[in-house]
Scaffold this motif. Structure first.
Motif, short mmCIF file in Angstrom:
data_model
loop_
_atom_site.label_atom_id
_atom_site.label_comp_id
_atom_site.label_asym_id
_atom_site.label_seq_id
_atom_site.Cartn_x
_atom_site.Cartn_y
_atom_site.Cartn_z
N LYS A 190 39.98 49.66 41.62
CA LYS A 190 41.00 50.65 42.02
C LYS A 190 40.46 52.07 41.95
CE LYS A 190 45.03 47.88 40.66
NZ LYS A 190 46.20 47.79 39.75
N CYS A 234 37.76 53.01 43.06
CA CYS A 234 36.90 53.24 44.23
C CYS A 234 37.68 53.68 45.47
CB CYS A 234 36.13 51.96 44.57
SG CYS A 234 34.98 51.44 43.30
N GLU A 235 38.99 53.90 45.31
CA GLU A 235 39.83 54.21 46.48
C GLU A 235 39.36 55.46 47.22
OE1 GLU A 235 43.84 54.39 45.14
OE2 GLU A 235 44.02 52.22 44.81
N ASN A 236 38.91 56.46 46.50
CA ASN A 236 38.43 57.69 47.13
C ASN A 236 36.90 57.85 47.04
OD1 ASN A 236 41.10 58.60 47.77
ND2 ASN A 236 41.35 59.14 45.60
N VAL A 242 34.08 44.86 46.02
CA VAL A 242 35.25 45.73 46.11
C VAL A 242 36.21 45.22 47.18
CG1 VAL A 242 36.04 48.05 46.78
CG2 VAL A 242 34.12 47.79 45.21
N GLU A 243 35.65 44.83 48.33
CA GLU A 243 36.49 44.32 49.43
C GLU A 243 37.24 43.06 49.02
OE1 GLU A 243 36.02 42.52 53.97
OE2 GLU A 243 34.27 43.33 52.92
N GLY A 245 39.99 43.82 46.59
CA GLY A 245 41.09 44.45 47.30
C GLY A 245 41.93 43.47 48.09
#
Length: 577
Positions: free
Chosen positions: A478, A480-482, A501-502, A505
């Motif tokens: 989470k 890593c959103e930006n 990460v993908e 998510g």
């Protein structure tokens, strides 16, 4: 290469990596892990580790690593889909009907089909009136019809495209035949048979698939032998001829010969545990394969110079495994085939039963080089003999020292003093080599890290730790959103980081078995190394955030340095000369 998530999860639940690997490697428990000698490189000290909690393996010696699928891929020489099928069949699972790319697997199956049809074509031709010349050759070599049939021996017509036309009628494409290695494409664009006017020996793997062919001329013309080149289903350094039969012989030993005909003749004579390596010399991969099916090897190599050279290499390779080695003294012929023809199977069996171990073989060989009736001859012989005993056990050393002392009338204590000194020097030498190897590995690792995408070591270490934390604490994703994933180092880091990460998510599993379909063998090894060395975090989110900050900071520093370098280069263009 995606497979259904539910299928992979079920496969993971029904697959125990330790159970899978223990059928190939002798494992010993060490805390929560299991260790053993690596099946992918020769070693005497176990560095191959199996982690039950992560269902992974990693070898700290050669760097091989991955999940159960990766292991089966590597050890059975399979592609990803076929490795999954292997494990699914073992677990009693049905492969999904669709939803994955099995194009490579289909190509492999197509080559197997071509090879099987090619073997049938050559065998049928051998048994026909047109193939009488080839059949007479085998009969003159002493082979019986049952042996010819059992090994599927054949004969290639003395024509340019007989096999090509046959396979084309069976519905195979020319490009597929070329991929299988049985047909070649000329510079003029014409297809022609690779094997012509040669007796043919098909090579069959342990699963019963025809994977390659060997062809021999009927006269003394050159080249005497030609063989299938490496294909999707055949790597000669990995394969052993006759093991498909020898593994079912019911014996704990395997007889290793030099050539196909030696193996065939020995099987006919009742020695059904005989095999030969594919290629000109035995390889590490072939030795590891043989070691899976035997507790002892009997090295029955030819008596000529080339055979003895191959014998010494085979001894060196098998000494690096835990398999027993025996070397028979073959007399009365240049190879097993000739000896059996001259003296019969019973005489040959006696030679095998009287085989010595590798130490006795080396000592016997040394005795022939020195005149032991002279003082100088004894000294030179003993100086070489004790070198053979350096890597043996204390019990073996004591027994052979007693024997040498009695034989040469030399004080045992004097010989032992010299041996102890040699052992001491050997240990010091090995310690230096190991120390140098560790330092070299550290230097090479740092150099590799620093060269990757021109990234700093500090940045790459932060990236690697971030991947570890993602695997341990998926909630970190989470943060890593930006975060701009494009600033990550090219290659392994960016690919694995982005993939994890993908998947997090999308609420998908990130077990290694779920990732192995998307990563290469090398990438799986690198990821398994991180998994093996990962450490828990006191505050995972804070540490992960620190990693991201370091990555961003180091990336900005790198860009600034690059900008300065470019400005300097630009100014240098206008300097007065």
């Amino acid at each position: 290469m995606a497979l259904g998530e539910s299928f992979l999860q079920e496969l993971r639940f029904k697959t125990d990596i330790e159970e899978i690997i223990s059928t190939y490697v002798s494992l010993k428990k060490r805390g929560s892990t299991s260790i053993g000698l690596c099946p992918f490189h020769n070693e005497k000290t176990p560095s191959f580790t199996v982690y039950n909690d992560t269902q992974s393996f990693y070898c700290f010696g050669c760097g091989a690593g991955g999940d159960a699928v990766t292991f089966i891929k590597k050890i059975e020489n399979l592609d990803y889909i076929d490795a999954v099928k292997f494990l699914a069949q073992r677990a009693g699972l049905q492969m999904p009907d669709e939803g994955f790319d099995d194009s490579l697997s289909k190509k492999r199956r197509r080559i197997f089909e071509i090879n099987r049809e090619t073997a049938k074509f050559y065998h049928s031709y051998l048994m026909s009136e047109k193939g009488r010349t080839g059949l007479e050759y085998y009969i003159n070599r002493g082979l019986k019809p049952n042996t010819i049939k059992r090994f599927g021996l054949g004969f290639a017509p003395d024509e340019w495209s007989a096999l090509f036309e046959h396979l084309k009628r069976k519905g195979f494409k020319p490009s597929e035949m070329v991929e299988a290695g049985v047909v070649k494409l000329s510079q003029k664009g014409n297809y022609y048979d690779f094997f012509r006017n040669r007796v043919i020996t098909p090579v069959i793997d342990v699963r019963g698939n025809v994977i390659a062919f060997g062809g021999r001329v009927l006269d003394d013309s050159k080249p005497k032998y030609i063989n299938t080149s490496d294909t999707l289903v055949y790597k000669k350094t990995y394969e052993v001829f006759g093991l498909n039969l020898a593994k079912d012989s019911g014996k704990d030993s395997i007889i290793v010969c030099e050539g196909y005909m030696d193996v065939i003749a020995m099987h006919q004579a009742g020695f059904t545990n005989a095999i030969a390596g594919c290629g000109t010399a035995l390889t590490n991969e072939q030795v590891r394969l043989v070691s899976r099916y035997a507790k002892e090897v009997i090295l029955a190599y030819d008596a000529d110079e080339a055979g003895q050279k191959a014998l010494n290499k085979a001894i060196t390779l098998f000494k690096q495994t835990d398999i027993k080695i025996k070397v028979p003294s073959l007399v009365g012929g240049k190879d097993p085939d000739e000896i059996i023809k001259k003296y019969g199977a019973e005489k040959f069996a006696g030679m095998l039963e009287g085989a010595s171990n590798e130490i006795e073989f080396y000592l016997f060989d040394l005795r022939k080089k020195y005149n032991l009736n002279t003082t100088n001859g004894k000294i030179e012989f003993l100086s070489e003999a004790i070198k053979v005993l350096v890597d043996t056990s204390p019990i073996e050393q004591d027994l052979y020292l007693s024997r040498l002392s009695s034989e040469l009338s030399v004080d045992k204590g004097s010989i032992k003093l010299q041996l102890d000194e040699l052992i001491k020097k050997d240990k010091q030498k090995k310690k230096k080599q190991e120390s140098r190897s560790v330092v070299d590995n550290i230097i090479n690792e740092d150099r590799k890290l620093s060269m990757q995408a021109n990234s700093s070591i500090k940045k790459l270490k932060a990236e690697y730790r971030a991947i570890e934390l993602l695997l341990l604490y998926p909630a970190c994703a989470k943060l890593c959103e930006n975060f701009d994933l494009s600033i990550l180092s090219d290659g392994f880091v960016r690919k694995v980081f982005s993939l994890i990460v993908e998947r997090i998510g999308n609420h998908l599993d990130i077990d290694l078995i779920n990732l192995s379909g998307f990563l290469t063998e090398s990438e799986m090894s690198s990821l398994s190394k991180l998994v093996a060395k990962r450490q828990l975090s006191v505050n995972s989110k804070n540490e992960f955030n620190d990693c991201l900050k370091t990555i961003i900071s180091e990336n900005e520093n790198s860009e600034a340095t690059s900008s300065i370098d470019n400005d300097d280069n630009f100014r240098n263009l206008f300097k007065k000369k």
